[in-house]
Design a protein around this motif. Structure first.
Motif, PDB file in Angstrom:
ATOM      1  N   THR A  97       0.838  -1.211   0.000  1.00 37.63           N
ATOM      2  CA  THR A  97       0.000   0.000   0.000  1.00 37.63           C
ATOM      3  C   THR A  97       0.871   1.257   0.000  1.00 37.63           C
ATOM      4  O   THR A  97       0.665   2.175  -0.804  1.00 37.63           O
ATOM      5  CB  THR A  97      -0.908   0.006   1.262  1.00 37.63           C
ATOM      6  OG1 THR A  97      -1.659  -1.202   1.269  1.00 37.63           O
ATOM      7  CG2 THR A  97      -1.851   1.192   1.258  1.00 37.63           C
ATOM      8  N   VAL A  98       1.862   1.275   0.886  1.00 38.64           N
ATOM      9  CA  VAL A  98       2.716   2.472   1.029  1.00 38.64           C
ATOM     10  C   VAL A  98       3.493   2.748  -0.261  1.00 38.64           C
ATOM     11  O   VAL A  98       3.675   3.903  -0.651  1.00 38.64           O
ATOM     12  CB  VAL A  98       3.690   2.283   2.222  1.00 38.64           C
ATOM     13  CG1 VAL A  98       4.722   3.394   2.284  1.00 38.64           C
ATOM     14  CG2 VAL A  98       2.930   2.226   3.530  1.00 38.64           C
ATOM     15  N   PHE A  99       3.945   1.670  -0.930  1.00 35.69           N
ATOM     16  CA  PHE A  99       4.797   1.842  -2.121  1.00 35.69           C
ATOM     17  C   PHE A  99       4.047   1.584  -3.428  1.00 35.69           C
ATOM     18  O   PHE A  99       4.675   1.357  -4.472  1.00 35.69           O
ATOM     19  CB  PHE A  99       6.024   0.924  -2.036  1.00 35.69           C
ATOM     20  CG  PHE A  99       6.989   1.283  -0.943  1.00 35.69           C
ATOM     21  CD1 PHE A  99       7.132   2.592  -0.500  1.00 35.69           C
ATOM     22  CD2 PHE A  99       7.783   0.309  -0.350  1.00 35.69           C
ATOM     23  CE1 PHE A  99       8.032   2.929   0.509  1.00 35.69           C
ATOM     24  CE2 PHE A  99       8.682   0.622   0.654  1.00 35.69           C
ATOM     25  CZ  PHE A  99       8.803   1.932   1.084  1.00 35.69           C
ATOM     26  N   ASP A 100       2.737   1.561  -3.347  1.00 36.99           N
ATOM     27  CA  ASP A 100       1.926   1.457  -4.547  1.00 36.99           C
ATOM     28  C   ASP A 100       2.259   0.191  -5.370  1.00 36.99           C
ATOM     29  O   ASP A 100       2.369   0.240  -6.604  1.00 36.99           O
ATOM     30  CB  ASP A 100       2.145   2.721  -5.406  1.00 36.99           C
ATOM     31  CG  ASP A 100       0.964   2.977  -6.316  1.00 36.99           C
ATOM     32  OD1 ASP A 100      -0.109   2.401  -6.070  1.00 36.99           O
ATOM     33  OD2 ASP A 100       1.134   3.726  -7.302  1.00 36.99           O
ATOM     34  N   GLY A 101       2.461  -0.915  -4.669  1.00 29.39           N
ATOM     35  CA  GLY A 101       2.655  -2.206  -5.341  1.00 29.39           C
ATOM     36  C   GLY A 101       4.024  -2.441  -5.941  1.00 29.39           C
ATOM     37  O   GLY A 101       4.235  -3.456  -6.617  1.00 29.39           O
ATOM     38  N   GLN A 150       9.153 -14.493  -0.791  1.00 31.48           N
ATOM     39  CA  GLN A 150       7.980 -14.967  -1.555  1.00 31.48           C
ATOM     40  C   GLN A 150       6.919 -13.874  -1.631  1.00 31.48           C
ATOM     41  O   GLN A 150       6.337 -13.622  -2.696  1.00 31.48           O
ATOM     42  CB  GLN A 150       7.379 -16.202  -0.879  1.00 31.48           C
ATOM     43  CG  GLN A 150       8.271 -17.423  -0.957  1.00 31.48           C
ATOM     44  CD  GLN A 150       7.665 -18.596  -0.188  1.00 31.48           C
ATOM     45  OE1 GLN A 150       7.216 -18.443   0.941  1.00 31.48           O
ATOM     46  NE2 GLN A 150       7.658 -19.771  -0.797  1.00 31.48           N
ATOM     47  N   LEU A 151       6.664 -13.237  -0.480  1.00 30.89           N
ATOM     48  CA  LEU A 151       5.627 -12.198  -0.450  1.00 30.89           C
ATOM     49  C   LEU A 151       6.033 -10.967  -1.263  1.00 30.89           C
ATOM     50  O   LEU A 151       5.190 -10.309  -1.884  1.00 30.89           O
ATOM     51  CB  LEU A 151       5.350 -11.772   1.006  1.00 30.89           C
ATOM     52  CG  LEU A 151       4.737 -12.827   1.927  1.00 30.89           C
ATOM     53  CD1 LEU A 151       4.781 -12.355   3.377  1.00 30.89           C
ATOM     54  CD2 LEU A 151       3.299 -13.129   1.519  1.00 30.89           C
ATOM     55  N   ALA A 152       7.332 -10.666  -1.238  1.00 36.05           N
ATOM     56  CA  ALA A 152       7.814  -9.460  -1.937  1.00 36.05           C
ATOM     57  C   ALA A 152       7.979  -9.678  -3.438  1.00 36.05           C
ATOM     58  O   ALA A 152       8.053  -8.699  -4.200  1.00 36.05           O
ATOM     59  CB  ALA A 152       9.160  -9.017  -1.340  1.00 36.05           C
ATOM     60  N   SER A 182       8.514  -3.644  -9.910  1.00 37.72           N
ATOM     61  CA  SER A 182       9.385  -2.452  -9.935  1.00 37.72           C
ATOM     62  C   SER A 182      10.242  -2.433 -11.198  1.00 37.72           C
ATOM     63  O   SER A 182      10.747  -1.378 -11.599  1.00 37.72           O
ATOM     64  CB  SER A 182      10.289  -2.424  -8.701  1.00 37.72           C
ATOM     65  OG  SER A 182      11.353  -3.343  -8.850  1.00 37.72           O
ATOM     66  N   GLY A 183      10.457  -3.610 -11.793  1.00 40.57           N
ATOM     67  CA  GLY A 183      11.292  -3.692 -13.006  1.00 40.57           C
ATOM     68  C   GLY A 183      12.779  -3.644 -12.694  1.00 40.57           C
ATOM     69  O   GLY A 183      13.623  -3.811 -13.582  1.00 40.57           O
ATOM     70  N   ASN A 184      13.127  -3.416 -11.442  1.00 39.45           N
ATOM     71  CA  ASN A 184      14.528  -3.280 -11.040  1.00 39.45           C
ATOM     72  C   ASN A 184      14.628  -3.635  -9.557  1.00 39.45           C
ATOM     73  O   ASN A 184      14.670  -2.771  -8.706  1.00 39.45           O
ATOM     74  CB  ASN A 184      14.984  -1.831 -11.281  1.00 39.45           C
ATOM     75  CG  ASN A 184      16.425  -1.601 -10.890  1.00 39.45           C
ATOM     76  OD1 ASN A 184      17.164  -2.541 -10.598  1.00 39.45           O
ATOM     77  ND2 ASN A 184      16.827  -0.330 -10.861  1.00 39.45           N
ATOM     78  N   GLY A 185      14.606  -4.936  -9.276  1.00 34.38           N
ATOM     79  CA  GLY A 185      14.532  -5.382  -7.886  1.00 34.38           C
ATOM     80  C   GLY A 185      15.868  -5.873  -7.349  1.00 34.38           C
ATOM     81  O   GLY A 185      16.724  -6.340  -8.098  1.00 34.38           O
TER      82      GLY A 185
END
Ligand SMILES: NC(=O)c1ccc[n+]([C@@H]2O[C@H](COP(=O)([O-])OP(=O)(O)OC[C@H]3O[C@@H](n4cnc5c(N)ncnc54)[C@H](OP(=O)(O)O)[C@@H]3O)[C@@H](O)[C@H]2O)c1
Length: 218
Positions: free
Chosen positions: A90-94, A135-137, A144-147
């Motif tokens: 929620t804080v980071f908009d997914g 797993q959750l992240a 993000s395209g850049n994790g």
């Protein structure tokens, strides 16, 4: 020329626009990690069990101009990990760029002195929790395209240090999980790395280290 070099360096090390979750950010290595990421421009979320201490840290960071939010949670419980990641989403908009699996615990006793609770606490906190958080992240990191995932392991994970059998096993598992995830999730542009510190003076060392191990704690 010097100005251009300085500009490139600044750009290279900037984390402006990046989001990060650092577990266990209220003290020790996690605290330093939150400060470093926030200094470089990342927006950070952190967590710890002690709500009062968390609140104090958040106020401190706000006064320094850092963008840091936090959740009080015990990562050794599955439901609390799920709740944490819902908040992060929620804080980071997914979208999450950086996951630092830092929170950890240790028990310093000979192998024959470890009871079931010692073993379970170490394994839940140091292996099950970071594995489940990955797993959750995963969908957020992918989005993000850049994790980037960073585990905080320990030298104890790759060499035999006295009275740390369960802790060492937990960190050895983290070292292997790092290799597996690095291979599995590279296709999703998610890098996975481990940092393995030697002894660092933190609350973990003050709390648990007997005199004989003061030169190495975790
Ligand atoms: N210090 C060393 O010598 C050393 C060496 C090698 C590796 N490491 C590793 O580095 C990491 C950080 O260690 P540190 O020395 O900085 O430890 P620390 O000073 O004890 O800090 C641990 C942080 O994690 C949080 N935490 C612990 N258990 C948690 C849980 N179940 N749920 C949520 N938060 C939790 C603590 O807050 P609360 O207690 O309020 O929850 C605190 O913010 C650990 O993984 C450790 O194994 C440390």
């Amino acid at each position: 020329m010097a100005g251009t070099e300085a500009g490139c360096k600044k750009q290279r090390w900037s984390l402006q626009g990046m989001t990060a979750l650092v577990t266990g950010g209220t003290r020790g290595i996690g605290y330093a990690t939150v400060e470093e990421l926030a200094t470089l421009g990342a927006v950070v979320h952190t967590c710890s069990r002690n709500q009062t201490e968390l609140h104090e840290r958040l106020q401190e960071w706000q006064s320094k101009g850092f963008k840091v939010s936090g959740s009080a949670c015990d990562l050794s419980y599955r439901q609390q990990r799920e709740k944490l990641m819902e908040t992060v989403s929620t804080v980071f908009d997914g979208k999450l760029n950086i996951l630092v699996n830092n929170a950890g615990t240790t028990v310093i006793k000979p192998c024959e002195g470890h009871n079931l609770e010692d073993y379970t606490t170490v394994m839940n906190t140091n292996v099950e929790a970071p594995y489940h958080l990955c797993q959750l992240a995963y969908p957020l990191l992918k989005a993000s395209g850049n994790g980037s995932i960073v585990f905080i392991s320990s030298v104890a994970g790759s060499m035999a240090l006295p009275r740390l059998s369960a802790y060492s096993a937990s960190k050895g598992a983290i070292n292997q999980i790092t290799k597996n995830l690095a291979c599995e999730w590279a296709k999703d542009n998610i890098r996975t790395n481990t940092v393995s510190p030697w002894g660092v003076r933190t609350s973990i060392t003050k709390r648990q280290t007997p005199l004989s191990l003061r030169n190495f704690s975790g």
